[in-house]
Design an enzyme around this catalytic site. Structure first.
Site, PDB file in Angstrom:
ATOM      1  N   TRP A 184       0.870  -1.187   0.000  1.00  0.00           N
ATOM      2  CA  TRP A 184       0.000   0.000   0.000  1.00  0.00           C
ATOM      3  C   TRP A 184       0.906   1.236   0.000  1.00  0.00           C
ATOM      4  O   TRP A 184       1.883   1.306   0.756  1.00  0.00           O
ATOM      5  CB  TRP A 184      -0.930   0.050   1.224  1.00  0.00           C
ATOM      6  N   GLU A 225      -2.980  -2.912  -2.571  1.00  0.00           N
ATOM      7  CA  GLU A 225      -4.146  -2.341  -1.884  1.00  0.00           C
ATOM      8  C   GLU A 225      -4.460  -0.957  -2.427  1.00  0.00           C
ATOM      9  O   GLU A 225      -3.647  -0.037  -2.361  1.00  0.00           O
ATOM     10  CB  GLU A 225      -3.831  -2.250  -0.381  1.00  0.00           C
ATOM     11  N   LYS A 227      -6.966   2.605  -2.863  1.00  0.00           N
ATOM     12  CA  LYS A 227      -7.581   3.561  -1.962  1.00  0.00           C
ATOM     13  C   LYS A 227      -8.261   4.660  -2.756  1.00  0.00           C
ATOM     14  O   LYS A 227      -7.877   4.959  -3.876  1.00  0.00           O
ATOM     15  CB  LYS A 227      -6.471   4.136  -1.071  1.00  0.00           C
ATOM     16  N   ASP A 258      -9.667  -3.027   1.023  1.00  0.00           N
ATOM     17  CA  ASP A 258      -9.797  -2.504   2.390  1.00  0.00           C
ATOM     18  C   ASP A 258     -11.196  -1.912   2.505  1.00  0.00           C
ATOM     19  O   ASP A 258     -11.581  -1.056   1.694  1.00  0.00           O
ATOM     20  CB  ASP A 258      -8.717  -1.440   2.636  1.00  0.00           C
ATOM     21  N   HIS A 261     -11.863   1.843   2.049  1.00  0.00           N
ATOM     22  CA  HIS A 261     -11.228   2.544   0.933  1.00  0.00           C
ATOM     23  C   HIS A 261     -12.113   2.791  -0.273  1.00  0.00           C
ATOM     24  O   HIS A 261     -11.643   2.907  -1.393  1.00  0.00           O
ATOM     25  CB  HIS A 261      -9.970   1.798   0.495  1.00  0.00           C
ATOM     26  N   HIS A 285      -8.579  -6.169   3.921  1.00  0.00           N
ATOM     27  CA  HIS A 285      -8.290  -5.444   5.143  1.00  0.00           C
ATOM     28  C   HIS A 285      -9.652  -5.075   5.695  1.00  0.00           C
ATOM     29  O   HIS A 285     -10.313  -4.185   5.138  1.00  0.00           O
ATOM     30  CB  HIS A 285      -7.508  -4.155   4.871  1.00  0.00           C
ATOM     31  N   ASP A 293     -12.443   7.216   5.853  1.00  0.00           N
ATOM     32  CA  ASP A 293     -11.574   6.073   6.107  1.00  0.00           C
ATOM     33  C   ASP A 293     -10.966   6.183   7.507  1.00  0.00           C
ATOM     34  O   ASP A 293      -9.767   6.376   7.670  1.00  0.00           O
ATOM     35  CB  ASP A 293     -10.479   6.052   5.025  1.00  0.00           C
ATOM     36  N   ASP A 295     -10.820   4.045  10.060  1.00  0.00           N
ATOM     37  CA  ASP A 295     -10.204   2.863  10.667  1.00  0.00           C
ATOM     38  C   ASP A 295     -10.671   2.586  12.090  1.00  0.00           C
ATOM     39  O   ASP A 295      -9.867   2.286  12.969  1.00  0.00           O
ATOM     40  CB  ASP A 295      -8.675   2.961  10.591  1.00  0.00           C
ATOM     41  N   ASP A 325      -7.449  -4.261   9.658  1.00  0.00           N
ATOM     42  CA  ASP A 325      -6.744  -2.976   9.582  1.00  0.00           C
ATOM     43  C   ASP A 325      -7.589  -1.900  10.257  1.00  0.00           C
ATOM     44  O   ASP A 325      -8.368  -1.219   9.607  1.00  0.00           O
ATOM     45  CB  ASP A 325      -6.475  -2.614   8.110  1.00  0.00           C
TER      46      ASP A 325
END
Ligand code: RNT
Ligand code: ZN
Length: 417
Positions: A184, A225, A227, A258, A261, A285, A293, A295, A325
């Site tokens: 990433w 990955e 985004k 992810d 993302h 993820h 985003d 997380d 993640d």
């Protein structure tokens, strides 16, 4: 009522639907989750000249007890693992190298810098996964790495990823299970670019050079990955979804999705089957975006259930490499791991305890009423009783009991830091 008694009653209820609960639990035991080490120290890592977190990601909060060295981080992970049923993997980042106080540039990293992790993984029967770190570094200060217009900077990062793949290969050999190396990068622009193509072509060329080092898939698997945006790359991200999906398909590597993302109404659960039509492996993820985003720690919400269901009903438990993640520094970090990892495992169990074949049949017959009614009915099934039983069978605390262990650990260990 004991966990066992509750289990028996619940099991009978699922059996009325023809669901083999014991077989479901057996299947669940075999599924490894790749647990990210970076929840434990807010993506700090152990570099000698540790830099501030960059790359358009952010960890907010200052809950006491963050791990400040490898020993603390490993012991926190051990604590978390004691609360999580099953055998799992730990996902490392290159910044978690241990270099004995010596400064080692990222393009010079070697397998020996991860020997402690390897020994520890062997001791605890864990697999390891790997991530090159292309952020929190002076050479990534302008937010560009593998797509940088300066060939020297680009080369530095190419060499770092190459070094990472060699480390991953070594780990895979040592542990007898292939390491997933996930690339990433933060590359992108805050504002409207004048050229979107050239940076992408540079990234493609960099990836080609990285992958030109041949490494057996027996030891290492590569993933990329994508985004949508990051802090400071709101207008344009070089490694977008279409870019990496194309790259992964063309080069037979894994596309890593992810769940934070994509556009807020876009869901990863709907993408897994699409990718499985073209590639026999997909990586995830699993994260929780809250408005962006962010997380957040994953919760047992509708989208998580849908991800579990998709993996199970597409018979993809060994095709989807499930990684986590999330990073929350506003709560106890060991609890964050326990909550999130237990939840992804719950989502798989939820999928395994559904009458999936029957539901598919109804769908093909056009019986959407029965399909919808059954989905709703299953939300009321005694799922928690099966989950608690599974936890006890796997020698970890049931839902009601794990938090007190975290509190004890907090008092004995975390609060002393
Ligand atoms: C960033 C990506 C990436 C990182 C980790 C730390 O948006 O999700 O996977 O979170 O590598
Ligand atoms: Zn991610």
């Amino acid at each position: 009522m004991s966990v066992n008694e509750r289990y028996k009653l619940a099991k009978a209820q699922y059996e009325e639907w023809g669901i083999d609960v014991e077989a479901a639990l057996e299947k669940l035991k075999q599924v490894p989750i790749s647990i990210h080490c970076w929840q434990g120290d807010d993506i700090g890592g152990f570099e000698v000249d540790q830099q501030e977190l960059s790359g358009g990601i952010d960890v907010t909060g200052d809950y006491p007890g963050k791990a400040t060295n490898p020993q603390e981080l490993r012991s926190d992970i051990e604590k978390a693992l004691s609360l999580i049923p099953g055998k799992h993997r730990i996902s490392l980042h290159a910044i978690y190298a241990e270099t004995n106080g010596e400064k080692v540039e990222r393009n010079q990293l070697k397998p020996e810098h991860f020997q402690n992790w390897i020994d520890w993984a062997k001791e605890h029967d864990l697999g390891l996964d790997f991530n090159p770190t292309l952020f929190s570094h002076p050479k990534a200060a302008d937010g560009l790495t593998l797509s940088h217009p300066d060939p020297e900077i680009r080369q530095f990062w190419i060499d770092h990823v190459k070094a990472s793949r060699r480390i991953a290969e070594h780990i895979g050999k040592e542990l007898g299970s292939p390491t997933l190396t996930n690339i990433w990068i933060p590359d992108g622009y805050k504002d409207i670019p004048a050229d979107r193509l050239t940076p992408r072509l540079r990234l493609k060329e960099s990836l080609d050079e990285i992958l030109s080092d041949e490494i057996s898939k027996e030891y290492n698997l590569d993933a990329v990955e994508s985004k949508l945006f990051g802090i400071g790359s709101e207008a344009y991200v070089v490694g977008s979804h279409e870019f990496y999906m194309g790259y992964a398909m063309q080069n037979d590597i894994l596309c890593l999705l992810d769940s934070g993302h994509y556009h807020p109404t876009e869901v990863v659960s709907n993408k897994i089957s699409a990718l499985l039509c073209f590639n026999d492996q997909v990586a995830l993820h699993v994260s929780r975006p809250v408005r962006w985003d962010s997380d957040h720690v994953i919760i047992f919400d509708d989208e998580l259930k849908e991800i579990g269901l998709e993996i199970v009903r597409n018979d993809a438990l060994d095709k989807v490499k499930i990684g986590l993640d999330f990073f929350d520094a506003s709560i106890n970090r060991v609890a964050a791991w326990a909550i999130g990892t237990r939840n992804i495992i719950k989502s798989l169990l939820y999928g395994l305890l559904m009458p999936n074949d029957q539901l598919k049949e109804w769908q093909d017959e056009g019986n959407y009423t029965q399909r919808l009614a059954t989905f709703e009915q299953f939300k009321m099934m005694p799922f928690g009783a099966i989950w608690d039983y599974y936890c006890e069978q796997m020698d970890v605390p049931a839902e009601n009991d794990w938090m007190k262990e975290v509190l004890e650990y907090e008092e004995k260990e975390l609060s002393k830091r």
